[in-house]
Enzyme design. Structure first.
Site, PDB file in Angstrom:
ATOM      1  N   ASP A  35      -0.046  -1.542  -4.419  1.00 14.94           N
ATOM      2  CA  ASP A  35       1.092  -2.032  -4.376  1.00 14.94           C
ATOM      3  C   ASP A  35       1.148  -2.739  -5.724  1.00 14.94           C
ATOM      4  OD1 ASP A  35       2.628  -1.357  -1.857  1.00 14.94           O
ATOM      5  OD2 ASP A  35       0.774  -2.759  -0.970  1.00 14.94           O
ATOM      6  N   ASP A 148       4.359   4.649   2.146  1.00 10.98           N
ATOM      7  CA  ASP A 148       4.842   3.080   2.591  1.00 10.98           C
ATOM      8  C   ASP A 148       6.357   2.598   2.513  1.00 10.98           C
ATOM      9  OD1 ASP A 148       3.699   0.978   3.615  1.00 10.98           O
ATOM     10  OD2 ASP A 148       3.242   0.013   1.746  1.00 10.98           O
TER      11      ASP A 148
END
Ligand code: ZN
Length: 1013
Positions: A35, A148
């Site tokens: 991320d 995601d």
């Protein structure tokens, strides 16, 4: 981000494994979900694990031939490449890419969010990453890995098709739906994301099964961990002894058999959900592979063991890239079902976990992200103008490009699925803001430099002409501003300049007095709002002079042309004292509308569209949901999730109103007080009704801006607009500003309110059966719902806190105490009329004219202005075409792919130099087929003619969406479908630029070109 889903974890244990008779082929795809932000800053992540991922993976792949890895987010890779990779690592990367063992997937700077991102920004971040990859390695990503983002938009498959991808991959979709698709083996399909582009831009799409992108993590004998031999990443520093928490037990003689059995069982279970014998087995999770050695060494042993016993197991395993998996599926030659333009929103993980809160989380960040994008859009096209007009101008081109690149990077970064979503920790939100603000300041410097530095000595000295005899030197103060219209359409609008004086006179660059209006500011009592009517051509800037008279206006002088508007105040009204409503109504008018405000309530009562004669009763105010923050008391709301705990209640006890009738705009200010006698208001709404404009859009839009906050903790605030329209609770919302989707209200056993929320990026509307439409246009993302007949509510702000361990551990409770100031334009009228204006309207709102003060109010020069009129020619597209991008990317690669690869391989291009002569132009058709009788037609333009206001076009080449392919070499895989489409259209035939630079753009097409001037 990983969020353990207990519901699924329990469910899957009960499913038994059997089914396929032939050996199952499992593709083990090593990956690390990195991320770009979320809980830790980019810098912290680089230090703790991200840099080590690439260093150790490259080393381990170099060591053993069979190993593979897919690299996803480009931001981390680029940081590693530029700051950490050794020459040896760089050489190995090139080698591994050539061998197809290291594969770049998606290729964007980030894995962008799909709900709250604007399409233009999604393309920007993809272009940024693709440009780097193509320039550096000559590679063009072919597959996506959208594992995601919280729900899947139907715009994303279209973008990836346009970028030349062969297949798309998604994961997070509604739990009920995934369950059904899994059981029916329908997780794979061919997606036609755009109804207008249909099969010309369809793409094969794989939905990950219930295990999603992480390896099954619960294995009783292995530290209760899964196949994560490197354990869990440690922050802030990696452990010195290399021992991480939760490292899975090593694969040994004793453990190999239970490991193998677990893996094989899982592969067999998954095989049942797919139509072919191939199983995609993602191996990795968040922040994995920072110690690739221990990962691969253990997995090598395990896989060897399984393959040795493949006959007994009925399974073979191999390391694979995503390409190898998709190739196998493609070669199966099956026919796939077709999915239309429905998206997968909203996303729920179980009955009480509707991921609809993030549509509105961190409103300030969402707003700054879009403002930054808009500023970048303006600066890019201005730089193109500057480069063409002053090739040897004093603004140093490398310096300018650096400023633009910094903002491209920051705007790309914030599109990450834990950034613009508002689902990050506070320190990471601060990091995004810091990156955006810093790079916006840099671009402001660039704008100032382009306008302020004298371009050539002659014009600089000739800037002012001599005083004529009969004019007295003025004592008044003067200020100059430059106003730039970043859209390729002519625009008449008003701009608002905050000034310190109570009177001002405005002249344009022809020396003509310009209509203006001045009034005390709504926001700060010491300031005045000066509204100036501006007329600008497409991509045109003009200079305006503002004079501040230091003495009273003389009768008959031009000074009276600026209208000094006066504030009319109305008494505060207590809700508890509301009696008969609708008796004392105050009108506010323009040519298109009559708005009536009720003096009994100080609220809006109704709006009449005067052109079409419709009257709609409209009530508009603020409501609040009271969120639960105690996990022991029921489901909670947090950054991600909205759980409506009961119904919303009105958020105020009394309302004040001020009306300022004007000649440019009439303004209505409403202040909402939490308690009847509070001194300070919690909510404010300012409605500006443009008056005296002939322009259709300007007359038909009502500009509203709001101020909300600070909120009380555990409140979620909505703007509720209740109308007399009968819409049957059906709502229309956009996917990323690209297309509109119909949202019929659904009743659920639980959590109905939250699950009927949708994201609004640019637009949402309701309409009744008589085709009267109320449309809201937005300059940042919000959540939106229609929960009652005739009602549309927009969630504008959330402030939450909860005691859930996971949330608290990561600091993801969203205690956002800011005051937020979003704007919405409201339009009301027949569906056809509103539809014709909305697409353009949303872009006018997003890309309002850029106002750049070039000096401070000061005594004028002894000589007067020389009035030359606008100094640049306009660039104007038809109203159905939007100039999505015009800029100089600066990448160093030739237009010919083979030549580019040769240059890279021969080492000629190891230090790329920016190319300042190639301009990237992207044009989008805004309308769907059949949406409007005129605007929905294909539009033919001549690029040479359109762009002559910039310079002479010498060459044009059409490219793929992100610029990396010559469109004529772009061959995507075609996938068989169960639908017979007759003679299948090839997209290339219509996508051609003629010798004389004509190009025809069809509904919803996005076309990208390289232009040489
Ligand atoms: Zn993530």
């Amino acid at each position: 981000m990983v969020r353990l889903n207990l519901f699924f974890a329990l469910l899957c244990l009960s499913v038994s494994a059997n089914g396929h008779q032939e050996p199952i082929q499992a593709f083990v795809i090593p990956h690390s979900h990195m991320d770009v932000g979320w809980v830790y800053t980019v810098q912290e992540s680089m230090h703790a694990y991200a840099s080590n991922v690439y260093t150790t993976v490259v080393e381990e792949l170099s060591r053993v031939k069979g190993r593979r890895f897919i690299a996803v987010e480009q931001e981390f890779f680029r940081l590693w490449w530029d700051t950490a990779a050794s020459q040896w690592h760089k050489k190995q990367v090139r080698q591994l890419l050539q061998e197809g063992r290291l594969e770049f997937i998606i290729g964007g700077q980030v894995m962008h969010d799909e709900s709250v991102t604007d399409i233009d920004d999604a393309i920007l971040q993809l272009t940024e990453g693709h440009g780097f990859l193509y320039e550096t390695f000559g590679v063009r990503p072919h597959f996506s890995w959208h594992v995601d983002p919280f729900g899947a938009s139907a715009t994303t498959p279209v973008l990836f098709a346009l970028a030349g991808f062969d297949a798309h991959l998604i994961s997070r979709i509604d739990y009920d739906l995934k369950d059904v698709m899994q059981k029916k083996k329908k997780l794979q399909f061919v997606w036609r994301g755009s109804p207008s582009l249909a099969d010309t831009q369809e793409i094969f799409t794989h939905t990950m099964d219930q295990y999603s992108y992480c390896t099954p993590s619960y294995i009783p004998f292995s530290n209760r961990s899964g196949f994560y031999w490197n354990g869990v990443a440690m922050f802030p520093d990696p452990p010195k002894d290399g021992v991480y928490p939760n490292m899975s037990l090593p694969v040994t003689k004793e453990t190999v058999e239970p490991y193998a059995q677990t893996m094989v069982d899982n592969i067999k279970q998954r095989a049942q959900w797919f139509q072919t014998n191939h199983v995609l087995w993602p191996w990795g999770c968040d922040k994995q592979f920072y110690n690739a050695s221990v990962q691969f060494t253990n997995m090598d042993m395990l896989m060897n063991y399984i393959n040795k016993h493949s006959t007994e197991f009925g399974v073979t395993v191999q390391y694979a890239t995503l390409k190898e998996y998709f190739q196998a599926v493609h070669q199966s030659n099956l026919s796939w079902e077709v999915r239309g333009s429905q998206d997968f929103l909203p996303y729920s993980t179980e009955p009480f976990q509707a991921w609809t809160g993030f549509y509105a989380s961190r409103n300030v960040l969402k707003g700054v992200a879009r403002r930054a994008s808009s500023l970048l859009h303006s600066a890019e096209s201005l730089f193109v103008r500057y480069r063409i007009k002053y090739p040897e101008g004093p603004v140093q081109k490398e310096w300018a490009l650096d400023k633009l690149k910094a903002l491209r990077w920051a705007v790309s970064e914030v599109q990450h699925h834990d950034a613009i979503t508002g689902t990050e920790s506070p320190k990471v939100a601060d990091m995004y803001m810091e990156h955006l603000n810093q790079s916006m300041m840099g671009v402001q410097e660039l704008l100032a430099a382009m306008f302020l530095l004298p371009q050539d000595p002659d014009t600089a000295s000739a800037k002012y002409r001599s005083n004529t005899k009969d004019e007295q030197p003025s004592k008044d103060l003067e200020q100059h501003i430059i106003v730039y219209n970043p859209l390729a359409w002519n625009v008449t609008t008003y701009i608002n300049v905050s000034v310190k004086y109570s009177m001002a006179l405005v002249y344009d660059d022809n020396g003509k007095v310009v209509p203006a209006q001045i009034q005390p500011s709504a926001e700060s009592p010491a300031d005045y709002d000066l509204f100036i009517m501006v007329e600008l051509g497409g991509l045109q800037y003009r200079k305006y002079l503002i004079q501040f008279p230091q003495s009273e206006c003389k009768k008959g002088s031009s000074c009276g042309i600026t209208h000094a508007a006066r504030v009319v105040k109305f008494e505060r009204r207590d809700v508890s004292e509301w009696k008969k409503r609708g008796r004392k109504l105050l009108p506010v008018l323009n040519d298109c509308y009559k708005l009536l405000f009720d003096q009994e309530t100080n609220l809006l009562h109704s709006i009449t569209n005067r052109l079409e004669g419709q009257k709609v009763i409209i009530h508009q105010d603020f409501w609040e949901y009271d969120a639960n923050g105690d996990v022991h008391a029921g489901p909670i709301s947090d950054n991600y999730i909205f759980t409506a705990n009961g119904s919303a209640v009105p958020a105020y006890k009394s309302v004040e109103m001020e009306i300022i009738p004007g000649k440019i705009i009439s303004e209505v200010r409403q202040y909402f007080y939490r308690e009847a006698s509070d001194k300070n208001y919690t909510y404010a709404m300012v409605t500006r009704v443009p008056v005296g404009f002939k322009d259709k859009l300007l007359c038909q839009r009502l500009d509203q801006s709001y101020a909300l906050g600070p909120l009380v903790v555990n409140r979620e605030a909505v703007l509720r607009t209740t109308t007399s329209l009968s819409n049957k609770k059906t709502l229309y919302t956009d996917n990323n500003g690209y297309q509109m989707l119909k949202r019929e209200h659904k009743q659920y056993i639980n959590n109905t309110v939250s699950r009927n929320y949708y994201p609004m990026v640019r637009q949402a509307f309701i309409e009744d059966e008589d085709s009267c439409r109320l449309s809201l246009l937005s300059e940042r993302a919000h959540g939106v719902a229609s929960l009652a007949e005739g009602e549309i509510e927009v969630m504008l702000h959330r402030r939450l806190w909860n005691n859930q361990e996971w949330n608290r551990g990561y600091n993801l409770t969203l205690n956002d105490s800011s005051v937020v100031r979003p704007s919405i334009w409201m339009m009301l009228g027949s569906s056809a009329a509103v539809a014709a204006l909305s697409q353009q309207g949303a872009l006018y709102l997003q890309h309002r004219p850029v106002v750049l003060p070039i000096d401070k109010p000061q005594k004028p020069w002894s000589e007067h202005e020389r009035w030359n009129g606008p100094s640049v020619q306009p660039v104007v597209l038809p109203p159905n075409l939007h100039m999505q991008y015009l800029g100089i990317p600066g990448w160093d690669y030739g237009p010919n792919h083979t030549q580019h690869l040769q240059n890279i391989n021969s080492g000629v291009k190891t230090n790329p130099e920016a190319d300042f002569d190639r301009v990237l132009l992207r044009i989008a058709h805004l309308y769907e087929k059949g949406e409007d009788p005129v605007l929905s037609k294909p539009a033919t333009i001549n690029l040479k003619e359109i762009l002559q206001g910039l310079g002479e076009v010498k060459a044009v080449q059409e490219r793929s969406l992100t610029g990396t392919w010559d469109i004529s070499d772009l061959q995507r895989w075609s996938w068989r479908t169960t639908e017979k489409t007759g003679n299948k259209k090839t997209s290339s035939s219509s996508r051609r630029v003629t010798m004389d630079f004509n190009v025809t753009i069809s509904p919803k097409e996005i076309r990208t070109f390289f232009i040489h001037f």
